[in-house]
Design an enzyme around this catalytic site. Structure first.
Site, PDB file in Angstrom:
ATOM      1  N   VAL A  53       0.580  -2.518   9.455  1.00 33.59           N
ATOM      2  CA  VAL A  53      -0.948  -2.135   9.468  1.00 33.59           C
ATOM      3  C   VAL A  53      -1.341  -1.541   8.274  1.00 33.59           C
ATOM      4  O   VAL A  53      -0.575  -0.125   7.806  1.00 33.59           O
ATOM      5  CB  VAL A  53      -0.695  -1.861  10.655  1.00 33.59           C
ATOM      6  CG1 VAL A  53      -0.399  -1.912  11.610  1.00 33.59           C
ATOM      7  CG2 VAL A  53      -0.760  -0.171  10.574  1.00 33.59           C
ATOM      8  N   GLU A  54      -2.901  -1.787   7.999  1.00 38.13           N
ATOM      9  CA  GLU A  54      -3.625  -0.723   6.894  1.00 38.13           C
ATOM     10  C   GLU A  54      -3.497   0.750   7.032  1.00 38.13           C
ATOM     11  O   GLU A  54      -3.916   1.179   5.925  1.00 38.13           O
ATOM     12  CB  GLU A  54      -4.910  -1.623   6.784  1.00 38.13           C
ATOM     13  CG  GLU A  54      -5.680  -1.071   8.019  1.00 38.13           C
ATOM     14  CD  GLU A  54      -6.875  -1.904   7.913  1.00 38.13           C
ATOM     15  OE1 GLU A  54      -6.911  -3.120   7.752  1.00 38.13           O
ATOM     16  OE2 GLU A  54      -8.185  -0.957   8.343  1.00 38.13           O
ATOM     17  N   SER A  55      -3.310   1.100   8.296  1.00 40.47           N
ATOM     18  CA  SER A  55      -3.525   2.718   8.036  1.00 40.47           C
ATOM     19  C   SER A  55      -1.862   3.229   7.265  1.00 40.47           C
ATOM     20  O   SER A  55      -1.888   4.670   7.058  1.00 40.47           O
ATOM     21  CB  SER A  55      -4.067   3.303   9.445  1.00 40.47           C
ATOM     22  OG  SER A  55      -2.153   3.026  10.120  1.00 40.47           O
ATOM     23  N   ASN A  84      -2.873   5.921   4.235  1.00 41.29           N
ATOM     24  CA  ASN A  84      -3.547   4.395   4.190  1.00 41.29           C
ATOM     25  C   ASN A  84      -3.569   4.196   2.056  1.00 41.29           C
ATOM     26  O   ASN A  84      -3.006   2.763   1.677  1.00 41.29           O
ATOM     27  CB  ASN A  84      -4.773   4.690   4.571  1.00 41.29           C
ATOM     28  CG  ASN A  84      -5.738   3.509   3.242  1.00 41.29           C
ATOM     29  OD1 ASN A  84      -6.466   3.703   2.639  1.00 41.29           O
ATOM     30  ND2 ASN A  84      -6.104   2.102   3.878  1.00 41.29           N
TER      31      ASN A  84
END
Lengths: 267, 367
Positions: A53-55, A84
Site C-alpha cells: 500500500v502507498e503508505s 511512504n
C-alpha cells in the site's frame, strides 16, 4: 443455510480483480473493492501475490479488512513498515530496473477512452479553482499511474465514461500511441484494463483506445455501449464467467464478514 | 535540557499566526489531534499548510477559517468520509486558496526539506492536470511570502540531455507538530509502527512540538537506540498528551474511534444551523421535484415526505441535525484542555479503543 449462488455486482468486480492478479505479482492496493479483490487473490485465487500500500506497508496480509491504507490493520500484518517515500522509490526503481512485477489498482470519478483518470474535480460551470464537485485529490494515484501498469476501478456510468475529462489526475495513454513518451512518461507502462460493474475493458494495442473485452453473466455488450459516453468497440467481447458459490462464501464469511466494503443483500 | 511543556504553553509559544506548518500522521493514523484542538481553542490563524495525507485535522482547521493557503495531496478520513467535507465545501464555494501536488511529490518535498536540498527534481505529475493547472497563480504567489513563487517547472535533466523532469520547490517549514508513542524530556522520540513523514518534518521545521502518549525518562528512552527515531535537539517542546491522537489511531496503543469519526462525518456535512436549514430545504425541494416527475413511485413519494419533514423541523428549530460547529463545541471548545477532553470521552470508551496486542488493533471498539 446462506445462499452463495447469487452474487452482487460488487462481488463480481472483486472476483474480476482477483482473477486478473498473476503469480508472484506485487499488487498495489487501496482500500475498498481492490482490497477485497486482492485479499481474495491472496486467500485462494493467487496466494503468491504480494499486496503493498502507498503508505509504505509492504506485503500486507491483514486479518481484518482495513479502512485506510495507513490503518493499523495493515501495519500490524505486513512484512515491512516503510515510510511512504520508500514506497515511491521502490515503485520508481522497479521501472528503472525494467522489472515487470507491479500491478496497481486505482479508482476515479471520470475516465476517457485512453484511460486517463480524473480524481480531482468536476468543473460543472466552474473551473479547477472553483469546481462544482471537488474530490480528495491525487493521493498516490498520479505516481502509481506514472511508473506502474494499472487496473482502473470504475462505476460504469455514461457521465463517468466521457470523451474528454475535466482534469487528468492520473495519466493513461494520454492521446493515444506515443502519447506518454511525448509528455515525459514511461511509455512501457500504462493502464491495462478497466474493471467496472458491467464488464472489463482493455486498450487496443494499435490505437490505445478502450474496447470491451469481457461482459458479465448479468450484463451485455449493449448495456456497456449504453452506459459509455464515448464510442466503444464491443465486437471483441466475450463472457466472463461469474464466481463459484465457494468464492462468494469466502468473500462474505472470511474476507469481509463485517461488510465494510461489500454489502450483502438481505435474503 | 528539559523541554516539557503543558499543551497550552507549547502551542502558545511555538504556534504563531501566519506560520508555514505541517502535521504528522496519515489520514486517520497518529494525527496530532490534541494539539489541533489546542490551536483551535487559542485562535492562531492564517497558516500556510503543507498538508500531506490529511484527514479531519486539516478539515477542522479549514472549517474554522484558519488556513491562508492549503497545499494538498489528499484530504479525507478515509474509510469514514470519501472527501473531507469542510475542505470540499470551501473549495466548491471558492473560499479556499489551495494547490494540488500528487502525494508522492508532496512527501518527497517534505523529505527534501529534511535533507536540506535547494529544490527537487522528480519524474512525476508529467502530462497531468497537476502540471497544467495552478491553484495559486504565479502573480498571487508573488504576493504571499510563505508560498513559493512557482508551483513546478519543467526542466531538462542536465545529466541526461533531452530528458524532461519536473523541478518543485522545497517546503520551508516554520512549525511541525507530531504525535508519538514515547518521548523523553530532552525531546528524543520513539515512533512505533510506520513513521510516515513525521521524522522528515521534525528535522525540517524550525519549531517542533511533540505530543506523546507516554513521557519517559531520558535514560529509559535511550536504553535501546534502535527504537528512537527523532534526535531531541530537533524538538522545541515535549507535551504529555495520552490519547493525543484521538480519534485517530496510534500503533501499539489504540485504534481509531469509529463513533467519533462517524459523528464527524455526519456533522461536518453542515457548517452550522443556518447551513443545515439551507441544505435540508434544498434537498427537500429536490426530492419533491423527483417525486412529482414520477408520481407512481411510492419510494420517491416517501423520500420526499421525509425530506420535507426534516427541512420543516430544521426551519422551525425543533430538530436541527448536528453540525460541524456543534461537533467542535462538543469536542474542542467546551473543554478547557486535553484532560477535560479525556474525561468527556470517558474511561470505558477509551479503554474499548485500546490495542489488542495479539492483533495490533482493537477488536472491541465497534461495540
Amino acid at each position: 443455510m446462506a445462499d452463495y449462488t447469487k452474487y452482487t455486482k460488487q462481488e463480481m468486480q472483486a472476483y474480476a480483480i482477483a482473477k486478473n492478479i498473476k503469480e508472484n505479482q506485487i499488487v498495489i492496493v487501496g482500500t475498498g473493492l481492490p482490497l477485497i479483490g486482492a485479499s481474495l487473490a491472496k486467500a485462494v485465487v493467487c496466494p503468491s501475490c504480494h499486496p503493498i500500500v502507498e503508505s509504505g506497508l509492504m506485503d500486507c496480509d491483514p486479518v481484518e479488512v482495513p479502512r485506510s491504507v495507513g490503518d493499523n490493520r495493515f501495519m500490524a500484518h505486513c512484512a515491512v513498515q516503510w515510510p511512504n517515500i520508500r514506497f515511491i522509490g521502490f515503485e520508481a526503481n522497479e521501472w528503472i530496473h525494467d522489472e515487470d512485477r507491479l500491478i496497481a489498482f486505482i479508482g476515479g470519478a471520470e475516465i476517457d477512452p485512453y484511460g486517463n483518470v480524473n480524481s480531482t474535480c468536476i468543473y460543472g460551470d466552474g473551473d479547477y479553482v472553483k469546481p462544482k464537485t471537488r474530490f480528495t485529490g491525487s493521493g498516490g494515484a498520479n505516481g502509481i499511474a506514472t511508473y506502474c501498469n494499472t487496473i482502473i476501478m470504475m462505476q460504469h456510468q455514461k457521465r463517468r465514461f466521457t470523451e474528454k475529462i475535466d482534469y487528468i489526475t492520473s495519466c493513461g495513454w494520454m492521446d493515444g500511441p506515443g502519447g506518454r513518451e511525448k509528455v515525459g512518461l514511461p511509455g512501457n507502462r500504462g493502464p491495462q484494463m478497466v474493471v467496472t460493474d458491467l464488464g472489463i475493458m482493455k486498450f487496443d494495442e494499435e490505437t490505445k483506445r478502450m474496447y470491451l473485452a469481457y461482459y458479465y453473466p448479468f450484463s451485455s455488450p449493449e448495456m456497456v455501449k449504453e452506459n459509455t459516453g464515448f464510442d466503444i468497440d464491443v465486437s471483441r467481447a466475450e463472457l466472463f464467467e461469474g464466481p463459484s458459490p465457494e468464492i462468494i462464501r469466502i468473500i462474505r464469511e472470511e474476507i469481509d464478514p463485517g461488510q465494510a466494503f461489500i454489502k450483502v443483500p438481505k435474503e | 535540557m528539559n523541554k516539557v511543556y503543558s499543551l497550552h504553553d507549547a502551542v502558545a509559544k511555538f504556534v504563531e499566526n501566519g506560520d508555514c506548518i505541517c502535521f504528522g500522521g496519515f489520514t486517520t493514523n497518529r494525527k496530532p489531534y490534541a494539539a489541533v484542538a489546542e490551536i483551535l481553542r487559542q485562535g492562531q490563524t492564517d497558516f500556510t499548510v503543507w498538508a500531506g495525507p490529511a484527514g479531519g485535522d486539516w478539515d477542522m482547521m479549514i472549517g474554522e477559517g484558519r488556513v491562508k493557503a492549503y497545499i494538498n495531496c489528499y484530504t479525507a478520513n478515509s474509510g469514514y468520509t470519501n472527501v473531507a467535507r469542510r475542505f470540499r465545501a470551501a473549495i466548491e464555494a471558492g473560499k479556499l486558496t489551495y494547490e494540488d501536488y500528487s502525494q508522492d511529490v508532496l512527501m518527497l518535498q517534505l523529505h527534501a526539506a529534511s535533507l536540506g536540498l535547494p529544490f527537487l527534481p522528480v519524474r512525476l505529475m508529467q502530462g497531468s492536470g497537476l502540471m497544467k493547472y495552478w491553484g495559486i497563480s504565479e502573480e498571487q504567489r508573488k504576493t504571499m511570502d510563505k508560498v513559493d513563487n512557482l508551483k513546478a517547472v519543467e526542466i531538462e535533466n542536465p545529466f541526461c540531455p533531452g530528458q524532461k523532469v519536473v523541478a518543485v520547490p522545497v517546503p520551508k517549514l516554520d512549525t511541525a507538530i507530531i504525535h508519538v508513542q514515547k518521548a523523553s524530556p530532552d525531546g528524543t522520540c520513539i515512533i512505533e509502527g510506520d513513521e510516515f513523514h513525521d521524522v522528515d518534518i521534525a528535522v525540517a521545521a524550525r519549531k517542533v512540538i511533540v505530543t506523546c502518549d507516554e513521557l519517559v525518562s531520558d535514560e529509559f528512552i535511550r536504553r535501546d537506540p534502535t527504537l528512537t527515531r527523532i534526535f531531541g535537539e530537533c524538538v522545541s517542546a515535549v507535551v504529555h498528551a495520552p490519547y493525543g491522537a484521538w480519534p485517530s489511531q496510534c500503533y501499539n496503543y489504540y485504534d481509531n474511534d469509529p463513533n467519533a469519526l462517524r459523528e464527524y462525518d455526519k456533522a461536518s456535512k453542515y457548517l452550522d444551523a443556518e447551513d443545515a436549514k439551507a441544505q435540508l430545504a434544498k434537498a427537500a425541494a429536490k426530492a419533491e421535484k423527483a417525486a412529482a416527475k414520477d408520481p407512481e413511485n411510492a419510494k420517491l413519494a416517501e423520500a420526499a415526505q421525509k425530506a420535507v419533514a426534516a427541512a420543516k423541523a430544521a426551519e422551525e428549530g425543533t430538530s436541527i441535525p448536528m453540525t460541524f460547529k456543534d461537533y467542535l463545541d462538543k469536542w474542542v471548545y467546551s473543554v478547557k484542555d486535553h484532560g477535560e477532553l479525556l474525561d468527556k470521552i470517558g474511561g470505558k470508551r477509551l479503554m474499548s479503543l485500546r490495542n489488542a496486542p495479539h492483533l495490533g488493533y482493537s477488536n472491541t471498539h465497534l461495540k
